[in-house]
Design a protein around this motif. Sequence first.
Motif, short mmCIF file in Angstrom:
data_model
loop_
_atom_site.label_atom_id
_atom_site.label_comp_id
_atom_site.label_asym_id
_atom_site.label_seq_id
_atom_site.Cartn_x
_atom_site.Cartn_y
_atom_site.Cartn_z
N HIS A 169 0.94 11.41 -17.79
CA HIS A 169 2.38 11.69 -17.71
C HIS A 169 2.79 12.16 -16.32
N GLY A 170 1.93 11.97 -15.36
CA GLY A 170 2.22 12.41 -14.01
C GLY A 170 2.89 11.32 -13.18
N PHE A 171 3.03 11.62 -11.90
CA PHE A 171 3.66 10.69 -10.95
C PHE A 171 2.64 9.73 -10.37
N THR A 172 3.00 8.45 -10.31
CA THR A 172 2.17 7.55 -9.53
C THR A 172 2.39 7.88 -8.05
N VAL A 173 1.50 7.40 -7.22
CA VAL A 173 1.67 7.57 -5.77
C VAL A 173 2.98 6.94 -5.33
N ALA A 174 3.30 5.77 -5.89
CA ALA A 174 4.55 5.08 -5.55
C ALA A 174 5.77 5.93 -5.92
N ARG A 178 8.68 7.69 -3.52
CA ARG A 178 10.12 7.49 -3.71
C ARG A 178 10.86 8.82 -3.71
N VAL A 179 10.33 9.80 -4.44
CA VAL A 179 10.99 11.10 -4.53
C VAL A 179 10.99 11.80 -3.17
N MET A 180 9.86 11.77 -2.48
CA MET A 180 9.75 12.46 -1.19
C MET A 180 10.61 11.81 -0.11
N HIS A 181 10.61 10.48 -0.07
CA HIS A 181 11.26 9.77 1.04
C HIS A 181 12.61 9.17 0.66
N GLY A 182 13.11 9.54 -0.52
CA GLY A 182 14.40 9.02 -0.96
C GLY A 182 15.56 9.70 -0.25
N ALA A 188 15.98 16.49 -9.96
CA ALA A 188 15.10 16.55 -11.13
C ALA A 188 13.72 15.99 -10.81
N GLY A 189 13.69 14.89 -10.07
CA GLY A 189 12.42 14.28 -9.68
C GLY A 189 11.62 15.20 -8.78
N MET A 190 12.29 15.85 -7.83
CA MET A 190 11.60 16.78 -6.93
C MET A 190 11.04 17.97 -7.71
N GLU A 191 11.81 18.46 -8.68
CA GLU A 191 11.34 19.60 -9.47
C GLU A 191 10.12 19.21 -10.30
N ARG A 192 10.14 18.01 -10.87
CA ARG A 192 9.00 17.54 -11.67
C ARG A 192 7.77 17.33 -10.80
N LEU A 193 7.97 16.72 -9.63
CA LEU A 193 6.85 16.47 -8.73
C LEU A 193 6.27 17.79 -8.23
N LEU A 194 7.14 18.72 -7.92
CA LEU A 194 6.70 20.03 -7.43
C LEU A 194 5.87 20.76 -8.48
N ALA A 195 6.15 20.48 -9.75
CA ALA A 195 5.43 21.14 -10.84
C ALA A 195 4.10 20.46 -11.18
N THR A 196 3.76 19.39 -10.46
CA THR A 196 2.51 18.68 -10.71
C THR A 196 1.34 19.53 -10.20
N PRO A 197 0.47 20.00 -11.08
CA PRO A 197 -0.59 20.94 -10.67
C PRO A 197 -1.50 20.42 -9.58
N ALA A 198 -1.83 19.13 -9.61
CA ALA A 198 -2.81 18.59 -8.67
C ALA A 198 -2.22 18.23 -7.32
N MET A 206 6.56 20.90 1.57
CA MET A 206 7.61 20.00 2.01
C MET A 206 8.67 19.80 0.94
N LEU A 207 8.22 19.68 -0.32
CA LEU A 207 9.17 19.49 -1.42
C LEU A 207 10.06 20.71 -1.62
N GLU A 208 9.48 21.90 -1.45
CA GLU A 208 10.28 23.12 -1.59
C GLU A 208 11.42 23.14 -0.58
N VAL A 209 11.14 22.71 0.65
CA VAL A 209 12.17 22.65 1.69
C VAL A 209 13.24 21.63 1.31
N ARG A 210 12.81 20.44 0.89
CA ARG A 210 13.76 19.39 0.52
C ARG A 210 14.60 19.81 -0.68
N LEU A 211 13.96 20.49 -1.63
CA LEU A 211 14.67 20.92 -2.83
C LEU A 211 15.73 21.96 -2.50
N ARG A 212 15.39 22.89 -1.61
CA ARG A 212 16.38 23.90 -1.20
C ARG A 212 17.58 23.24 -0.54
#
Length: 230
Positions: A169-174, A178-182, A188-198, A206-212
């Motif tokens: 149920h995680g994010f593919t690399v693709a 998309r979320v990082m470079h969109g 919502a996508g950034m929050e979900r990706l940021l919550a990915t444990p691995a 980087m995501l925390e900065v983009r999310l802010r």
Amino acid sequence: MSARVVSLNVGLPRPLAHGRGEVRSGIFKSPVRGALRFGEAGLEGDGQADTEHHGGADKAVCVYATEHLPYWQRRLGRSLEPGAFGENLSTEGLAETRVRIGDVYRVGTALAQVSQPRIPCFKLGARHGEGKLALWVKETGLTGFYLRCVEPGEVRAGDEILPVESAEHGFTVAEANRVMHGDGRDVAGMERLLATPALSAEWKRMLEVRLRKATAGQEDKLTGRSAQSR
């Protein structure tokens, strides 16, 4: 679908022509015959010049799909061999649309986990004499990805890459690309990706900065609309 190591590549930092000068880079990787040890610091005999942005436990080994090479050969107008993108493992069967952040694979006798997509830097373009190459790689999503070592072992060309644990149920690399470079609006996508444990610590920062920034932008728009309505 099966996957395997097509080529095992390592190299130590050396001068790379850039503009009118040069920089040191470990982007030059050469194929190796026989087995190499894969540990927390990566493959034996491999090295990076810029250890702030390359290498480390979360980016121990760089992986790139050989299926992408024909596309880049056409676009660059030259022949490309495994290792041309500075990767340690040139593979078959591990496209960005298939591999998920957190997937665990048995590679040879080592156990490895997918930690983040690769973000290409200017040195890739410098190596191939095309300044826009890093941008093209990011735009196409054909970035490759990194592995962290879960259990040390030996790897060699020809080894099967066997799935051990799937982050279903995680994010593919693709998707992560998309979320990082969109356009920065997929909060919502950034929050979900940021919550990915691995996900690697670097990508989380980087995501925390983009999310802010994205959240602040949304608040500014709402505040602006409220002021106009009054």
